[in-house]
Enzyme design. Structure first.
Site, PDB file in Angstrom:
ATOM      1  CG  HIS A   1     -15.000  62.872  -1.288  1.00 39.70           C
ATOM      2  ND1 HIS A   1     -14.551  64.160  -1.402  1.00 39.70           N
ATOM      3  CD2 HIS A   1     -16.182  62.954  -0.610  1.00 39.70           C
ATOM      4  CE1 HIS A   1     -15.401  64.982  -0.824  1.00 39.70           C
ATOM      5  NE2 HIS A   1     -16.398  64.279  -0.335  1.00 39.70           N
TER       6      HIS A   1
ATOM      7  CG  HIS B   1     -12.445  53.862   0.133  1.00 42.82           C
ATOM      8  ND1 HIS B   1     -12.906  53.446   1.365  1.00 42.82           N
ATOM      9  CD2 HIS B   1     -11.334  54.606   0.388  1.00 42.82           C
ATOM     10  CE1 HIS B   1     -12.125  53.929   2.315  1.00 42.82           C
ATOM     11  NE2 HIS B   1     -11.161  54.640   1.747  1.00 42.82           N
TER      12      HIS B   1
ATOM     13  CG  HIS C   1      -7.344  56.791  -0.884  1.00 43.53           C
ATOM     14  ND1 HIS C   1      -7.969  57.998  -0.653  1.00 43.53           N
ATOM     15  CD2 HIS C   1      -7.865  55.908   0.018  1.00 43.53           C
ATOM     16  CE1 HIS C   1      -8.827  57.867   0.353  1.00 43.53           C
ATOM     17  NE2 HIS C   1      -8.785  56.605   0.769  1.00 43.53           N
TER      18      HIS C   1
ATOM     19  CG  HIS D   1      -7.713  52.614   2.559  1.00 51.92           C
ATOM     20  ND1 HIS D   1      -7.685  53.978   2.812  1.00 51.92           N
ATOM     21  CD2 HIS D   1      -6.423  52.206   2.490  1.00 51.92           C
ATOM     22  CE1 HIS D   1      -6.422  54.371   2.890  1.00 51.92           C
ATOM     23  NE2 HIS D   1      -5.643  53.309   2.699  1.00 51.92           N
TER      24      HIS D   1
ATOM     25  CB  THR E   1      -7.123  58.757   5.362  1.00 51.37           C
ATOM     26  OG1 THR E   1      -8.019  58.105   4.447  1.00 51.37           O
ATOM     27  CG2 THR E   1      -6.218  57.729   6.027  1.00 51.37           C
ATOM     28  CB  THR E   2     -11.964  61.018   4.457  1.00 53.35           C
ATOM     29  OG1 THR E   2     -12.717  59.964   5.064  1.00 53.35           O
ATOM     30  CG2 THR E   2     -11.200  60.467   3.252  1.00 53.35           C
TER      31      THR E   2
END
Length: 367
Positions: free
Chosen positions: A206, A231, A233, A250, A317-318
């Protein structure tokens, strides 16, 4: 072959005629039933033996039935010999079956079998085995798709994939949000306690995730949170007054009670970011792999020079979109080069959850 078959059938029919004549003659010279020890039949249909075996037991056998049986046996043998489409199978080990089945060519409609072959029925067990689905097919059917950012696993379907993902649609304090209409207050600065640490880079399917060794933490609002991982995005999930940035990092922290605090560092197109380049240098070649870097990583190099921030209560957010997460979004973005953005976009062109409703939440910004 057809000439030989016709000759044999004619011979059988001739034998049938002779036997019928003999049977009629025997009826003419039959003894008087009154002098016979066998009781005469009052109703031939009522007392006629039900099977050939019962007839023999009572000393009675209809010559016509016998001739029909012999004729059927001869004709069946001739057809089986003449028609290669008829095969015989064993109903049980060691026992030959007399039930003909169609060959593969006949079953497929491409054979030239006769009517007897086309009317044949296959044994029930092979049919049942052929119709039974494989275990792998059963396992594949009905499997839920994995969550993703497009297709069946897209964000609008996350809550439908698993019951534990229900907060993704039913939650009232979801992230990310468009940060606007916040109130300016005197916020205590976030106390960053980051130091050079070993790290591992994971492509989890992801995003690119960096797992950092223990010993890095922040302190905010009188609580201490240990850094777990960070991680990326693309594009940024958060927006500030409607503006979206090229990427975001994040930084996920956890306290002793298991509560989460996330620091979001916005990444905007600009010059090369050294810490990001260290991560890219250690990218794994396959999804699911984790690469242990030889160098150490100092997360202070990722933070903006100005430490002002926005804060609000939100969620992951996941999936599972758990709420009760303390968010701190740094106001000043950090530069990242177009080449570095391009490297990440080759892996994940888009892995950002859409903006969620603020639902009247209080958003505070440091003045």
């Amino acid at each position: 072959m057809s000439t030989i078959l016709s000759g044999r059938i004619a011979a059988v029919l001739l034998g049938l005629s002779l036997c019928v004549a003999a049977a009629q003659a025997s009826d003419v010279h039959a003894p008087d039933p009154r002098n016979s020890p066998v009781k005469p039949m009052k109703d031939a249909d009522a007392d006629k033996p039900a099977t050939a075996k019962a007839a023999k037991a009572r000393g009675f056998e209809d010559p016509m039935d016998r001739l029909r049986q012999r004729l059927a046996e001869k004709l069946g043998a001739q057809q089986a010999e003449a028609n290669p489409d008829i095969v015989r199978v064993a109903n049980r080990p060691g026992a030959a079956s007399t039930t003909p089945v169609r060959s593969a060519a006949v079953q497929a409609g491409g054979g030239g079998g006769n009517a007897a072959a086309l009317d044949a029925r296959e044994p029930a067990e092979p049919r049942a085995i052929a119709a039974r689905p494989s275990r792998s097919a059963v396992a594949a059917h009905g499997a839920s798709p994995h969550w993703d950012y497009s297709g069946d696993g897209a964000p609008e379907n996350w809550s439908k994939l698993k019951p534990e993902f229900s907060a993704c649609s039913a939650g009232k304090r979801q992230s990310p949000i468009d940060i606007r209409d916040g109130i300016s207050v005197q916020l205590d600065p976030v106390q960053f306690d980051y130091k050079p640490s070993s790290f591992k880079v994971l492509d989890n399917g992801h995003t690119v995730q960096v797992n950092v060794a223990p010993g890095n933490s922040i302190e905010v609002m009188g609580r201490r949170f240990e850094l777990v991982q960070f991680h990326f995005h693309r594009p940024s999930e958060e927006r500030i007054n409607g503006r979206q940035f090229d990427m975001v990092a994040h930084l996920v922290h956890k306290d002793l009670e298991g509560k989460l605090a996330v620091v979001a560092v916005l990444l905007d197109r600009g010059s090369v970011q050294p810490l990001v380049q260290m991560v890219w240098n250690n990218l794994p070649l396959e999804k699911g792999d984790e690469v242990a870097a030889r160098a150490t990583l100092d997360l202070n190099a990722l933070l903006p020079s100005e430490r002002g921030y926005y804060t609000y209560m939100g969620s992951l957010t996941t999936p599972p979109c758990s709420e009760g997460v303390l968010w701190m979004v740094m106001k000043q973005p950090v530069g990242i080069s177009p080449e570095q953005i391009g490297i990440f976009s080759r892996l994940y062109p888009m892995n950002a959850r859409p903006i969620q409703s603020a639902s009247g939440r209080l958003i505070k910004g440091s003045n």
